[in-house]
Design an enzyme around this catalytic site. Structure first.
Site, PDB file in Angstrom:
ATOM      1  N   SER A 131      50.173 -34.328   7.505  1.00 11.32           N
ATOM      2  CA  SER A 131      49.319 -35.475   7.837  1.00 11.32           C
ATOM      3  C   SER A 131      49.245 -36.434   6.656  1.00 11.32           C
ATOM      4  O   SER A 131      49.350 -36.017   5.501  1.00 11.32           O
ATOM      5  CB  SER A 131      47.895 -34.973   8.163  1.00 11.32           C
ATOM      6  N   TYR A 155      39.936 -30.063   5.889  1.00 12.77           N
ATOM      7  CA  TYR A 155      41.105 -30.165   6.778  1.00 12.77           C
ATOM      8  C   TYR A 155      42.319 -30.652   5.981  1.00 12.77           C
ATOM      9  O   TYR A 155      43.392 -30.049   6.020  1.00 12.77           O
ATOM     10  CB  TYR A 155      40.842 -31.114   7.946  1.00 12.77           C
ATOM     11  N   LYS A 159      46.217 -28.902   4.734  1.00  5.85           N
ATOM     12  CA  LYS A 159      47.573 -29.474   4.830  1.00  5.85           C
ATOM     13  C   LYS A 159      48.224 -29.528   3.445  1.00  5.85           C
ATOM     14  O   LYS A 159      49.404 -29.206   3.290  1.00  5.85           O
ATOM     15  CB  LYS A 159      47.520 -30.874   5.443  1.00  5.85           C
TER      16      LYS A 159
END
Ligand code: NAD
Ligand code: WQD
Length: 342
Positions: A131, A155, A159
């Site tokens: 992302s 979050y 990643k």
């Protein structure tokens, strides 16, 4: 080639399964339906039946958790998997702040289990869903792949950590062939109107929220601030049509030819579009002005974020071809056909 698609019943996964089949790959899906439903797979099969008749086959589907080693072993034993696309995971920035352990446990445990079973079965080709969040707060635009990885939320950190794991694995265990695709803002729906973004509860993201205003589920778009240093004062993002994004995975699979060298690519259009421009484009798709209200900024938001998409074009032969207007048109077709989701 059989391709295992984890999270293949989800928003991006389902659209990618269609493009994989259209490109001659054989997708095999594992999904625990924690953020999707069997409707998605039914619609994918319907689309393939009508728009990719050459495909002809079914989509082997395994309901289960990617953290289930025995289930993964069963899949690798029952299919001649040549590579894996790993979508499965939790993806809400806001939710990750309130449930950090759930995000670390799901996103990282599932990836470690998957990598372990891939290696055990000598399946070493992987395309990972990363992302633009791995860039943290942009200090320079457009964002390029050489910029450092960091984050401002759990979050995003999952990643960053998973990309680090993949890079370390590539540099220490011979044979791994790994590409991470850093998605910017996926939007839109399949042009059949049969699948699209179907968030649970109140949408966090702009496009599904605008779409629900258009169909009457919400009374107006809340524009999070119009005092940013941008052309019209509202937030600017790089919105990538879901079909272009799905096709980027086909390109990445076709270029999984770099064993022992970790690769990461921005998947965006290279163009920044503002919130008000999105509302204008969606209003044009619907044929009437959509109501909106300027409200306070959302904590954690940045003014602008958009990609340099040069590397994917140069090395994968991929670039976006669809526009935000196409995405608004396709989103509206999906939403108006499915006012309550599937
Ligand atoms: P999604 O929630 O629609 O799809 C994820 C799918 O994975 C769902 O079908 C869910 O049921 C499944 N899943 C989740 N955890 C699982 C587990 N442990 N085992 C098996 N299945 C599991 O999300 P999406 O928008 O399609 O995103 C797919 C991937 O792309 C995610 O990794 C996400 O972080 C990443 N990504 C998404 C965006 C975006 O804006 N949508 C942007 C950048 C990156
Ligand atoms: C876009 C713009 C908002 C909703 C997020 C995640 C990112 C990635 C993509 C997973 C911003 C504005 C939004 C609304 C608004 N997901 N907005 N009203 O925040 O760029 O990225 O999704 O990897 O990790 O952070 O996307 O769609 O939430 O916001 O004004 O109701 O729309 O301020 O400028 P974002 P978004």
């Amino acid at each position: 080639m059989d391709v295992l698609v984890t999270g293949g019943a989800g928003y991006i996964g389902s659209h990618t399964v269609i493009e994989l089949a259209a490109a001659g790959f054989t997708p095999v899906v594992i999904d625990n339906y924690s953020n999707s439903s069997p409707h998605a797979m039914e619609r994918v099969r319907k689309i393939l039946g009508s728009s990719v008749p050459s495909y002809g086959g079914d989509i082997p589907f395994y309901e289960g958790d990617v953290r289930d080693s025995a289930l993964l072993d069963q899949i690798f034993e029952e299919h001649n998997i040549g590579a894996v696309i790993h979508f499965a995971g939790l993806k809400s920035v806001g939710e990750s702040v309130s449930q950090p352990l759930s995000y670390y446990r799901t996103n990282i445990d599932s990836t470690l289990t998957l990598l372990d079973r891939m290696y055990a079965h000598r399946v070493l080709g992987l395309v990972f869903s990363s992302s633009a969040t791995v860039y943290g707060v942009p200090e320079q635009l457009p964002l390029t792949e050489s910029m450092p990885r960091r984050s401002t939320n759990p979050y995003g950190w999952t990643k960053v950590m998973i990309e680090q794991i993949l890079e370390d694995l590539t540099n220490t265990q011979e044979g791994w062939n790994i590409t991470s695709l850093r998605y910017f803002n996926p939007v839109g729906a399949h042009d059949s109107g049969l699948i699209g973004e179907n968030p649970r509860g109140i949408p966090n993201n702009l496009l599904p929220y605008v779409s629900q205003v258009a169909v009457g589920k919400r009374d107006r778009v809340m524009v999070f601030g119009d005092d940013y240093p941008t052309a019209d004062g509202t937030g600017v993002r790089d919105y990538i049509h879901i079909t272009d994004l799905a096709r980027a995975h086909v390109a990445a699979l076709r270029h999984l030819d770099h064993p022992d060298v970790y690769k990461a690519y921005n998947i965006g259009t290279g163009r920044g579009v503002s919130v008000l421009e999105i509302i204008k484009a969606f209003s044009a798709a619907v044929g009437r002005d959509l109501p909106y209200e300027i409200v306070a900024r959302r904590p954690g938001d940045v003014a602008s974020c958009y990609a340099s998409a040069d590397l994917a074009r140069e090395e994968l032969g991929w670039s976006a071809s669809l526009t935000v207007e196409d995405a608004c048109r396709d989103s509206w077709a999906w939403q108006s056909n499915n006012p309550d989701g599937f």
